[in-house]
Design a protein around this motif. Structure first.
Motif: not given
Length: 461
Positions: A288-293, A315-322, A370-378
């Motif tokens: 939970e609470n993972i930022k991936v860039q 569970t994979f929760a609250n991911y910020d994906i860049v 998988y819940k609450d994911w947001k961000g961008t795909i390369n």
């Protein structure tokens, strides 16, 4: 939040990382009760240069303070561990206020690894009970220096790491903690956790390569096969999994992390099932609470065709994906492109069988959310510089830089009780996000939350 000391460590990397690192919410204080120590303090003596091996001095201090003592690496002092060390310690605190340096001679280290049965060496191996490692909040001290850049640069073309690389360290304890760990340029695998009841807090691993430098293959941050583990508040810059849960991992919580390149693989389960006939398990895992860039993966579950075992309650929760190629990824047809050092026999990849593995069983995967994911795909420059196989090990047939979800189950009963909630990950091109999905059958996944079909992502109520 991340400690100010660790945030300050990242200042030189701010340009490279686009200043995306932000304070993260910290979990509540760890609940472990640390037993009071009434034993002696044993200071590790330093020889003063890399021509003097300080490993025996550590072993001496460990013997004197093996039960109830404190082992101290003096403030600002450089120590040179020219040979691997092993210690069994009970009710001991290790205080790293100086810096530990590994040897810089590649062939010297290779000879040590090659002469060890099985070819697996942890340069620092600690075991025991109620063992606590405390680094330094001083940005200049408390480092473990691996000098891995020269190893990465020496990697032959089309090879995934030169032979006879050591693991950095193993922490095999019943009751223990790691705090303020800082690692610079590890050669390969960083931390192996085994045993039970381990708390890890405030970690910085820098396995980022220099511009045009060699790729840092197998620089896993944490390989976890322990039970009752909490890892929180970490920054890992590397070329493999930041945190992976392996066979035997159970009741593991991983929170508040920043993960970045040059070829990071995010948070992972497995790989499992490589040795056909060996039953392997991973249970009760919470990320939970993972930022991936700038990674190849945000999260990954990987099992071999024909493997046996069970992955349950993840569970994979609250991911910020860049700028990440495959944000959500699962395969039960895993293929490791690695050398013989990292793979005992080939696996299978879509499009071809490598090594003739028998498709007679699967590692069952049950209860993944998988819940609450947001961000961008390369979208524009997917992947990284780690591909040395043909087809490339991370190629997904039909992918076009718009897949937010890739799920490849091996049959209609191998994956059950999956749920997807609030997945808002979009391509950098602003095209509609898509999924590549097979064998997530409605009968076995009543609360799936999406339509499993290769095409545009459609979430259901």
């Amino acid at each position: 939040m991340l400690s100010l000391a660790l945030l300050s460590l990242l200042a030189p990397l701010a340009v490279v990382q686009s200043a995306i690192i932000a304070p993260l919410t910290r979990s509540s204080d760890f609940g472990r009760t640390v037993t009071a120590r009434d034993g002696p303090t044993c200071t590790v003596k330093a020889g003063g240069s890399n021509s003097t091996d300080d490993s025996p001095a550590f072993s001496d201090a460990a013997k004197q303070c093996a039960d109830g003592g404190t082992i101290l690496f003096s403030e600002g002092v450089d120590y040179y561990f020219n040979t691997p060390v092993n210690a069994t310690l009970n009710n001991v605190e290790i205080q790293l206020k100086g810096n530990i340096n590994l040897p810089q001679n590649i062939s010297y280290v290779q000879n040590i690894v090659n002469s060890t049965a099985g070819g697996n060496v942890w340069w620092l191996s600690l075991s025991g009970s109620d063992l606590n490692f405390v680094g330094s909040t001083n940005v200049s001290n408390g480092w473990i220096n691996g000098y891995g850049q020269q190893w990465w640069d020496a990697n032959p073309a089309n090879k995934s790491g030169i032979a006879n690389r050591p693991h950095l360290w193993r922490f095999n304890v019943t009751g223990g903690s790691i705090k303020y760990l800082k690692v610079r340029k590890p050669i390969a695998w960083v931390t192996t956790l085994s045993g039970s009841d381990i708390d890890v807090q405030d970690v910085f691993v820098d396995a980022s390569t220099t511009p045009n430098g060699g790729f840092p293959f197998n620089t896993d941050g944490f390989d976890v096969s322990a039970k009752n583990v909490r890892i929180t508040d970490f920054t890992i810059l590397n070329g493999d999994d930041a945190v992976t849960i392996n066979n035997g991992g159970e009741n593991v919580t991983v929170t508040n992390g920043f993960i970045s390149g040059p070829g990071c693989h995010g948070t992972s389960i497995g790989s499992l099932g490589q040795a056909q006939g060996v039953y392997q398990t991973v249970k009760n895992i919470w990320f939970e609470n993972i930022k991936v860039q700038g990674c190849v993966y945000g999260s990954r579950i990987k099992t071999y065709l024909g493997g046996q075992g069970l992955v349950q309650n993840v569970t994979f929760a609250n991911y910020d994906i860049v700028n990440t190629t495959f944000p959500i990824y699962l395969t039960q047809n895993y293929f490791n492109q690695g050398s013989t050092q990292t793979q005992n026999g080939a696996g299978i990849q879509d499009g071809g069988n490598y090594g003739g593995r028998v498709d007679n069983s699967s590692v069952l995967i049950d209860g993944v959310t998988y819940k609450d994911w947001k961000g961008t795909i390369n979208t524009y420059q997917p992947g990284d510089r780690s591909c040395v196989s043909d087809p490339c090990w991370y190629d997904v047939p039909g992918s076009d830089g718009t897949q937010s979800i890739v799920i490849g189950c091996s049959n209609s009963t191998a994956c059950s009780n999956f749920e997807f909630k609030n997945i808002q990950v979009i391509p950098e091109s602003y095209a509609a996000p898509k999924i590549n999905c097979t064998y997530l059958e409605t009968a076995n996944n009543p609360n799936l939350g999406l339509v499993c079909t290769n095409g545009t992502l459609v979430e259901t109520a």
